[in-house]
Each structure stands twice: as C-alpha cells, then as structure tokens.
Design a protein around this motif. Structure first.
Motif, PDB file in Angstrom:
ATOM      1  N   VAL A 192       0.784  -1.370   0.164  1.00 30.74           N
ATOM      2  CA  VAL A 192      -0.121   0.046  -0.074  1.00 30.74           C
ATOM      3  C   VAL A 192       0.740   1.360   0.015  1.00 30.74           C
ATOM      4  O   VAL A 192       0.641   2.157  -0.996  1.00 30.74           O
ATOM      5  CB  VAL A 192      -0.902   0.124   1.363  1.00 30.74           C
ATOM      6  CG1 VAL A 192      -1.860   1.247   1.294  1.00 30.74           C
ATOM      7  CG2 VAL A 192      -1.914  -1.134   1.176  1.00 30.74           C
ATOM      8  N   ALA A 193       1.819   1.233   0.899  1.00 33.73           N
ATOM      9  CA  ALA A 193       2.771   2.382   0.810  1.00 33.73           C
ATOM     10  C   ALA A 193       3.235   2.886  -0.236  1.00 33.73           C
ATOM     11  O   ALA A 193       3.524   3.844  -0.767  1.00 33.73           O
ATOM     12  CB  ALA A 193       3.868   2.017   2.141  1.00 33.73           C
ATOM     13  N   ASN A 194       4.062   1.533  -0.993  1.00 35.65           N
ATOM     14  CA  ASN A 194       4.667   1.846  -2.236  1.00 35.65           C
ATOM     15  C   ASN A 194       3.606   2.246  -3.231  1.00 35.65           C
ATOM     16  O   ASN A 194       4.352   2.999  -4.208  1.00 35.65           O
ATOM     17  CB  ASN A 194       5.476   0.551  -2.550  1.00 35.65           C
ATOM     18  CG  ASN A 194       6.648   0.584  -1.563  1.00 35.65           C
ATOM     19  OD1 ASN A 194       7.527   1.164  -1.624  1.00 35.65           O
ATOM     20  ND2 ASN A 194       6.761  -0.807  -0.942  1.00 35.65           N
ATOM     21  N   ALA A 195       2.531   1.780  -3.353  1.00 30.70           N
ATOM     22  CA  ALA A 195       1.546   2.033  -4.408  1.00 30.70           C
ATOM     23  C   ALA A 195       1.454   3.412  -4.317  1.00 30.70           C
ATOM     24  O   ALA A 195       1.175   4.359  -5.112  1.00 30.70           O
ATOM     25  CB  ALA A 195       0.311   1.282  -4.337  1.00 30.70           C
ATOM     26  N   ASP A 196       1.003   3.989  -2.711  1.00 28.56           N
ATOM     27  CA  ASP A 196       0.855   5.546  -2.708  1.00 28.56           C
ATOM     28  C   ASP A 196       1.880   6.259  -3.237  1.00 28.56           C
ATOM     29  O   ASP A 196       1.749   7.194  -3.809  1.00 28.56           O
ATOM     30  CB  ASP A 196       0.644   5.667  -1.179  1.00 28.56           C
ATOM     31  CG  ASP A 196      -0.782   5.197  -0.842  1.00 28.56           C
ATOM     32  OD1 ASP A 196      -1.413   4.975  -1.920  1.00 28.56           O
ATOM     33  OD2 ASP A 196      -1.040   5.103   0.422  1.00 28.56           O
ATOM     34  N   ALA A 197       3.297   5.901  -2.887  1.00 25.90           N
ATOM     35  CA  ALA A 197       4.326   6.499  -3.455  1.00 25.90           C
ATOM     36  C   ALA A 197       4.362   6.615  -4.755  1.00 25.90           C
ATOM     37  O   ALA A 197       4.671   7.619  -5.414  1.00 25.90           O
ATOM     38  CB  ALA A 197       5.593   5.943  -2.873  1.00 25.90           C
ATOM     39  N   ALA A 214      10.676   2.561  -9.142  1.00 21.90           N
ATOM     40  CA  ALA A 214      10.987   1.708  -8.117  1.00 21.90           C
ATOM     41  C   ALA A 214      10.068   1.499  -7.161  1.00 21.90           C
ATOM     42  O   ALA A 214       9.975   0.451  -6.625  1.00 21.90           O
ATOM     43  CB  ALA A 214      12.244   2.833  -7.626  1.00 21.90           C
ATOM     44  N   ALA A 215       9.298   2.377  -6.863  1.00 23.30           N
ATOM     45  CA  ALA A 215       8.164   2.151  -5.908  1.00 23.30           C
ATOM     46  C   ALA A 215       7.284   1.047  -6.393  1.00 23.30           C
ATOM     47  O   ALA A 215       6.599   0.225  -5.415  1.00 23.30           O
ATOM     48  CB  ALA A 215       7.436   3.484  -5.582  1.00 23.30           C
ATOM     49  N   ALA A 216       6.768   1.134  -7.509  1.00 20.32           N
ATOM     50  CA  ALA A 216       5.978   0.042  -8.182  1.00 20.32           C
ATOM     51  C   ALA A 216       6.734  -1.436  -7.888  1.00 20.32           C
ATOM     52  O   ALA A 216       5.952  -2.458  -7.768  1.00 20.32           O
ATOM     53  CB  ALA A 216       5.689   0.142  -9.564  1.00 20.32           C
TER      54      ALA A 216
END
Ligand code: ADP
Length: 399
Positions: A192-197, A214-216
């Motif tokens: 969730v955090a990385n998808a948000d980022a 990179a976040a994805a």
C-alpha cells in the motif's frame, strides 16, 4: 466295519482258497492224463499250482495248495498207486517233493508280501505328501490372507496418522493465526505504501518515472512476499501425503522461524538461529520437517511464556553429528521438563497445557523416525529444555 465290506472281504478270501483247490485239481488232472505216456511229471504241474496260487492268492491259499498237492501226490503218484502207503525207497523223493513245494510257497509269499509292503509304504508316502501339500497350501493361503490383512491395517493406520498429523498442523496454525496475520500484514502495508508513493511520484507536474517505477517494483516484491507466506501456510495445512526430496535443513529452519516470529515477539521471546554452514542436504519431506520444527518452536515459546527473571531466548541450532547425521536442536529457557513428565512426553494425547492436544511431539517423533532419524529431549528440570533430532544426511540416504 460296514457289512458290505465284510461280505466283499469274505468273497475274496473264498475265491482265493477256491483258486488253490481249482489249480490243484487241474494239476492232478493233467498229471493223471500224462501219467501213462511220459512217466510221472506230477512235480512240475503241482509246483506250478503252488506257485501260481501263492502269487495270486497269498500265503494261506498257497499252504492249502501245498497240502492238497502233497496228499494227492501221495495217493496217486507214489507207488503203490492209489493207496496212502509209501515204500521206504520213495520216502526221500517224496520228502524232497514236499520240501520243494514248501520252499516255493515260502519264497513266492515272501516276495509278494515284500512287494505289498513296498506298495503300501509308497501309497502311504503319497498320501502323506498330499496331506502335507494340502496343509502347506492352507498355511500359505492363511499367511497371504494375514499379510493382506496386515497391509490393510497398515494402510488404515497410515491414513489415520496422516489425518492426525494434519489436525495437529491445523491446531498449530490456529495458534499461529496472529503471527500469520502479522506476517501477511507487513508486506501488504508495504504494498500500500509503495503504491501510494508510486501514485504520488506520478502525480507531480513533472512525474518522476524512475522513482515511480522503483516504488511499483517494491510494491510487487511486497505482494509476492505476502503471497509466498500464504502459499507456505496453505501447503502446511493441506498436505497429507509425504513426498521425499532433497531438503536443505537450514532453509527449512529459517522459513519456520520466520513463521513463528510473530508469536515469539508477542511473548517477548528472541529466536536465535545458529546454523552450521555447508550442512549437507537430507532426503525427506520439507513440509513434514517444517511441521516438526514449528512444533518444537511453538512448544519452546509456550514453555517460556510464564517464565520471569531470565532472558527468554529460543536457540535453534543445526550441526553435523559424526560424518552422516544432521542434528537440529531447539533450546529454550522455559519451565523445563520434570522427571515425572519426561517419560510420557512423546505419548499420544499427553499434554499439560489447558488447550493442548498432546499430539505434537508424538507426531513429530513418528515423522523423524519415518525419516530414519531420532527425536529426544534433554532437560535439567527447571532451567529449560533442549529438544534434539537427527536425520541421515543425503550421502548416507543415497547409499
Ligand atoms: P501439546 O503441545 O498439545 O501439549 P505436545 O505433544 O507438543 O502437545 O507436548 C506434550 C507436552 O510436552 C506438553 O503439554 C508439555 O507438557 C511438554 N512439553 C513439550 N515441549 C516442552 C518444552 N519445550 N518445555 C517443557 N515442556 C514441554
């Protein structure tokens, strides 16, 4: 004895004695017929009568033939003819005739009886062999039936054991639920955090594609980790049939420790792994071995849950034992095992825990023994306990 047998027996005896009389009569008739032309050939016909009677009729009728021929010869063929007198000069000849008849009878009956005895012995032997063969066949059939029965029982036992093992796994998993939720939750939160980022990086007026990418990627890794945890747990719950393959024991320990980590930290227990590098693989079923280690870890955590005043550490060690055994030890600083409990620890359904099932250790021991190894415990009473198990290393299993 049945009446028909007696009458048949009597009839046979009569016909044998009748044969003696008939043959003696024929010998007399022939001797009388030839008496005038060729002198006295009686000894020849009477000898034949005695031999044939003894051969066909046996010893008794033979004796009758001997007596009859002696009497007849005395009367008809020893001078003076047709009288019972014997001249002194004919006595040796007459005695020799009798002796010959007696010897012929004796020899033939002896030969016949020997043959009869041999035939009877052979018949008896054949009968015995048949009886023994029948007995052996029956014994063999019974043995085959017993073996089939034993196989059926073993299969049923195996099925029950597998089912029990599954139940025990599910019970352990039940205890682990919180830990599993934590295990899955962590990667999901990361997703969730990385998808948000990722969304944030893309929402900029100048989207930073490298950061978004990179976040994805991190989100994908988190999701993969979560799904791996689920797969591991599903296989642990569902699997009933053992499969043997090459198993890296250290890897199984690490994976299992990861599963138990949440439960350990909630109980303030530190799990320490001291694993020997270059450990040879073992042949076995990784899920079953994972189940054993998980059970030992959960028992260790449980044993320390009420302990105060000392560090709660659960140490998992792996090492080589001799040249062909891999040894795994799980050491806790919990309540320890009292001498009374020591002897019963591995008994099925033995438990000291209110919610315990008492199957964990007994199933673990049968799993380890099915892998050709041993599972045992050492404890000095109240300072904790150490469970050890050994497994034959791959080289030995392959040999
Ligand atoms: P359960 O955990 O359901 O009781 P187990 O077969 O795993 O079944 O364990 C049987 C019993 O052995 C436990 O109830 C406990 O009394 C004892 N035991 C197992 N592990 C430990 C340990 N590490 N320290 C002390 N006692 C233990």
């Amino acid at each position: 004895m049945p009446a028909t047998y007696i009458t048949t027996h009597k009839r046979r005896a009569l016909s044998r004695y009748g044969l003696a009389i008939a043959l003696s009569a024929i010998a007399l008739a022939l001797s009388l017929a030839l008496q005038v032309r060729f002198g006295n050939p009686f000894w020849f016909f009477f000898a034949i009568a005695v031999i044939v009677t003894t051969w066909i009729g046996g010893r008794g009728p033979g004796w009758v033939a001997v007596v009859l021929s002696t009497v007849v010869v005395l009367y008809f063929f020893i001078p003076p003819y047709r009288s019972w007198n014997v001249k002194l000069r004919d006595v040796p000849f007459f005695l020799t005739f009798i002796l010959c008849q007696v010897v012929a009878n004796w020899l033939i009956s002896w030969r016949r009886e020997t043959e009869d005895a041999l035939r009877r012995a052979r018949d008896e032997l054949e009968l015995r062999v048949e009886e023994r063969t029948l007995e052996l066949q029956q014994a063999n059939e019974a043995l085959v039936e017993r073996m089939a029965e034993q196989k059926r029982t073993e299969e049923a036992l195996q099925g029950t054991r597998a089912e029990l093992a599954r139940v025990a796994r599910i019970t352990t998993i039940g205890e682990l639920t919180a830990s599993i939720a934590h295990e899955v939750n962590q990667p999901l939160a990361a997703v969730v955090a990385n998808a948000d980022a990722c969304v944030a990086w893309l929402s900029h007026r100048d989207p930073n594609l490298a950061e978004a990418r990179a976040a994805a990627e991190r989100a994908t890794q988190g999701a993969t980790r979560a799904s791996e945890v689920i797969v591991r747990i599903r296989s642990l719950i569902n699997k009933a049939t053992p499969e043997k393959a090459r198993v890296e024991v250290n890897r199984v320990i690490e994976e299992t420790a990861a599963l138990a980590n949440g439960q350990a930290s909630r109980n303030d227990v530190a799990v320490v792994a001291e694993l020997a590098p270059d450990l040879p693989a073992v042949m076995g079923d990784s899920i079953q071995l994972q189940q054993v280690i998980l059970n030992l870890l959960m028992n260790g955590i449980e044993a320390m849950s009420g302990v105060t005043g000392r560090v709660r550490t659960l140490v998992v060690r792996s090492r080589m034992l001799g040249s062909n055994q891999v040894q795994v030890s799980v050491e806790d600083s919990g309540v320890g095992v009292s001498p009374e409990v020591m002897g019963r620890l591995f008994e099925p359904f033995f438990t000291t825990r209110a919610k315990g099932m008492g199957m964990g250790l007994s199933i673990s021991r049968s799993i380890i023994e099915a892998h050709g190894g041993k599972l045992w415990v050492e404890s000095d009473g109240s300072q904790g306990s150490t469970f050890h198990f050994t497994l034959p290393s791959e080289d030995r299993t392959a040999a």
